[in-house]
Design a protein around this motif. Structure first.
Motif, mmCIF file in Angstrom:
data_model
loop_
_atom_site.group_PDB
_atom_site.id
_atom_site.type_symbol
_atom_site.label_atom_id
_atom_site.label_comp_id
_atom_site.label_asym_id
_atom_site.label_seq_id
_atom_site.Cartn_x
_atom_site.Cartn_y
_atom_site.Cartn_z
ATOM 1 N N TYR A 148 0.824 -1.202 0.000
ATOM 2 C CA TYR A 148 0.000 0.000 0.000
ATOM 3 C C TYR A 148 0.861 1.257 0.000
ATOM 4 N N GLU A 149 2.036 1.154 0.594
ATOM 5 C CA GLU A 149 2.988 2.269 0.513
ATOM 6 C C GLU A 149 3.401 2.490 -0.942
ATOM 7 N N LYS A 150 3.603 1.393 -1.668
ATOM 8 C CA LYS A 150 3.981 1.479 -3.087
ATOM 9 C C LYS A 150 2.903 2.200 -3.894
ATOM 10 N N ALA A 199 -9.939 2.390 4.089
ATOM 11 C CA ALA A 199 -9.979 1.382 3.029
ATOM 12 C C ALA A 199 -8.970 1.701 1.933
ATOM 13 N N TYR A 200 -8.577 0.673 1.191
ATOM 14 C CA TYR A 200 -7.515 0.835 0.192
ATOM 15 C C TYR A 200 -7.929 1.685 -1.007
ATOM 16 N N ASP A 201 -9.241 1.787 -1.269
ATOM 17 C CA ASP A 201 -9.666 2.474 -2.482
ATOM 18 C C ASP A 201 -9.509 3.991 -2.407
ATOM 19 N N ILE A 202 -9.281 4.546 -1.207
ATOM 20 C CA ILE A 202 -9.132 5.995 -1.118
ATOM 21 C C ILE A 202 -7.722 6.421 -0.692
ATOM 22 N N GLU A 214 1.128 6.124 11.460
ATOM 23 C CA GLU A 214 0.938 4.780 10.920
ATOM 24 C C GLU A 214 -0.335 4.738 10.084
ATOM 25 N N VAL A 215 -0.275 4.047 8.938
ATOM 26 C CA VAL A 215 -1.447 3.883 8.072
ATOM 27 C C VAL A 215 -1.800 2.400 8.012
ATOM 28 N N VAL A 216 -3.005 2.062 8.468
ATOM 29 C CA VAL A 216 -3.497 0.681 8.436
ATOM 30 C C VAL A 216 -4.657 0.626 7.435
ATOM 31 N N ILE A 217 -4.532 -0.223 6.443
ATOM 32 C CA ILE A 217 -5.527 -0.309 5.371
ATOM 33 C C ILE A 217 -6.360 -1.579 5.529
ATOM 34 N N HIS A 218 -7.687 -1.434 5.431
ATOM 35 C CA HIS A 218 -8.577 -2.595 5.475
ATOM 36 C C HIS A 218 -9.286 -2.764 4.132
ATOM 37 N N GLY A 219 -10.034 -3.836 3.996
ATOM 38 C CA GLY A 219 -10.737 -4.113 2.760
ATOM 39 C C GLY A 219 -12.039 -3.338 2.651
ATOM 40 N N GLY A 224 -18.020 -12.781 7.589
ATOM 41 C CA GLY A 224 -18.534 -12.629 6.235
ATOM 42 C C GLY A 224 -17.908 -11.446 5.519
ATOM 43 N N LEU A 225 -17.732 -10.350 6.237
ATOM 44 C CA LEU A 225 -17.134 -9.150 5.644
ATOM 45 C C LEU A 225 -15.661 -9.378 5.324
ATOM 46 N N ILE A 226 -14.956 -10.029 6.236
ATOM 47 C CA ILE A 226 -13.530 -10.287 6.033
ATOM 48 C C ILE A 226 -13.320 -11.288 4.897
ATOM 49 N N TRP A 227 -14.177 -12.321 4.843
ATOM 50 C CA TRP A 227 -14.004 -13.395 3.874
ATOM 51 C C TRP A 227 -14.082 -12.904 2.429
ATOM 52 N N GLU A 228 -14.955 -11.931 2.160
ATOM 53 C CA GLU A 228 -15.092 -11.397 0.813
ATOM 54 C C GLU A 228 -13.762 -10.855 0.312
ATOM 55 N N ASP A 229 -13.057 -10.118 1.179
ATOM 56 C CA ASP A 229 -11.776 -9.531 0.755
ATOM 57 C C ASP A 229 -10.674 -10.567 0.728
ATOM 58 N N LEU A 230 -10.736 -11.557 1.620
ATOM 59 C CA LEU A 230 -9.721 -12.604 1.598
ATOM 60 C C LEU A 230 -9.774 -13.385 0.292
#
Length: 298
Positions: A125-127, A222-225, A248-253, A288-294
Motif C-alpha cells: 500500500y505504501e507502493k 480502506a484501500y480504495d481511497i 501509521e497507516v493501516v488499510i482494510h478491505g 462474512g465481511l472479512i471473507w469477501e476480501d480474503l
C-alpha cells in the motif's frame, strides 16, 4: 477493442472529451464548444441553436437522411460517461477552474514516507501511495455543486481580478480598491476539504486539542481511497502544520454486496449491520465481511 470495427478515422473533439482535450493541447487544436452549461446547443447552424443535445442529435440525423447523406444506421455497443444518480449522459465541456500546483506538496509527502515519518503497515500500500504521489497532476479543487464549502475568492466587478482570502469577506479589491465584489459560487472539492480533517477539526474544538492530539498515531481506512484521501491528508497536513498528520497507516478491505460492488448509499445496496448481527450473530457478520476480501486476495 475490435480492430475490424469502424473506418479507421479518428474524430477529435478537444472541447468535448477528456482524451481529445489532451490530444488537442499537444497539437494546438482549437477548442470549439457546441453545448452550453444548460445542455443546449450553441455555435451551430441556426436551426439547432437552443435545442437540448439529445434533441439536436435526432434532428441532425433526420436532416442528413433527408439530404441522402446517411448510408446506414446500426446499433453498436459504446462506452459513454453517465451520471451515477440519474444515469443521464455526461456532456464534458471546457471551463475555467481553480487548481493547486501539487509538485511542492508531493515532494514533502514523498520525503516523509521515505524517512518513515509515515509508515504503512502493509508495504504494497505504501507502493501505491508513492506511485500516485510521483505521478499526481495539478489538482482541480473547484466543483460546481450547490453544497459544500464556498471557495474564498471574490471577483472585482470593475477590474475583474480575484481577491482570495483566508475565509473572511474582503471589503475591497486587492488590485484596484473597488468595493464591488462577488464571491465565486464554486465549492471546494470534497477531498480538498476532508484532506484538512486531521488538523482542522483539532483547531476548531477545545484549546490545546491540536497540541495534544496532532499528529495522531494511526490512520485506518480502506484501500480504495489511498490516492484520494490518505496522500491528500499527508500533503495538506505537512503544508499547513509542518508535521505529518499521522504516524501509521493501516488499510482494510471493502464491504461489498453479492455482486462484488462496494456498499454505497448512492447505489442503494446497503444493509443494516444491526439487523444482520441480530439474525446471524456479530462474529458471523464480521467473518462474512472479512471473507469477501480474503477471497479477492488469494
Amino acid at each position: 477493442m475490435d480492430i475490424s470495427f469502424g473506418t479507421g478515422a479518428l474524430k477529435i473533439t478537444p472541447a468535448h472529451d477528456p482524451t481529445d482535450f489532451e490530444i488537442g493541447q499537444a497539437h494546438k487544436l482549437p477548442l470549439i464548444s457546441v453545448i452550453d452549461e444548460k445542455g443546449r446547443m450553441t455555435g451551430t447552424p441556426g436551426k439547432y441553436i437552443g435545442m437540448k443535445a439529445e434533441e439536436a442529435r435526432a434532428e441532425i440525423v433526420k436532416d442528413l437522411q433527408a439530404a441522402g447523406k446517411i448510408k446506414k444506421i446500426e446499433l453498436i455497443h459504446h462506452t459513454v460517461g453517465t451520471c451515477y444518480k440519474d444515469h443521464g449522459l455526461i456532456e464534458p465541456m471546457v471551463s475555467k477552474q481553480w487548481f493547486i500546483k501539487v509538485e511542492p506538496l508531493t515532494k514533502t509527502a514523498l520525503t516523509a514516507i521515505k524517512n518513515k515519518e509515515v509508515r504503512f503497515a502493509v508495504k504494497r500500500y505504501e507502493k501505491i501511495a508513492v506511485n500516485w504521489l510521483k505521478n499526481l497532476r495539478d489538482w482541480n479543487i473547484s466543483r460546481q455543486i450547490v453544497w459544500g464549502m464556498r471557495i474564498p475568492a471574490w471577483r472585482c466587478q470593475k477590474c475583474l481580478e480575484w481577491t482570495i482570502t483566508d475565509g473572511t469577506t474582503p471589503d475591497k479589491c486587492s488590485r484596484c480598491g473597488n468595493g464591488e465584489l462577488v464571491q465565486d459560487t464554486d465549492t471546494f472539492d470534497t477531498w480538498f476539504s476532508s484532506g484538512q480533517w486531521p488538523f482542522a477539526t483539532l483547531q476548531t474544538t477545545q484549546k490545546g486539542d491540536f497540541d495534544k492530539f496532532y499528529p495522531t498515531s494511526v490512520m485506518e481506512t480502506a484501500y480504495d481511497i489511498i490516492p484520494f484521501w490518505v496522500i491528500r491528508m499527508i500533503m495538506l497536513g505537512l503544508y499547513a502544520t509542518g508535521e505529518v498528520p499521522f504516524k501509521e497507516v493501516v488499510i482494510h478491505g471493502l464491504v461489498r454486496d453479492r455482486e462484488g460492488q462496494k456498499i454505497s448509499k448512492s447505489k442503494g445496496n446497503v444493509i443494516n449491520p444491526i439487523e444482520m448481527a441480530e439474525k446471524y450473530g456479530a462474529d458471523s457478520l464480521r467473518m462474512g465481511l472479512i471473507w469477501e476480501d480474503l477471497l479477492k486476495m488469494i
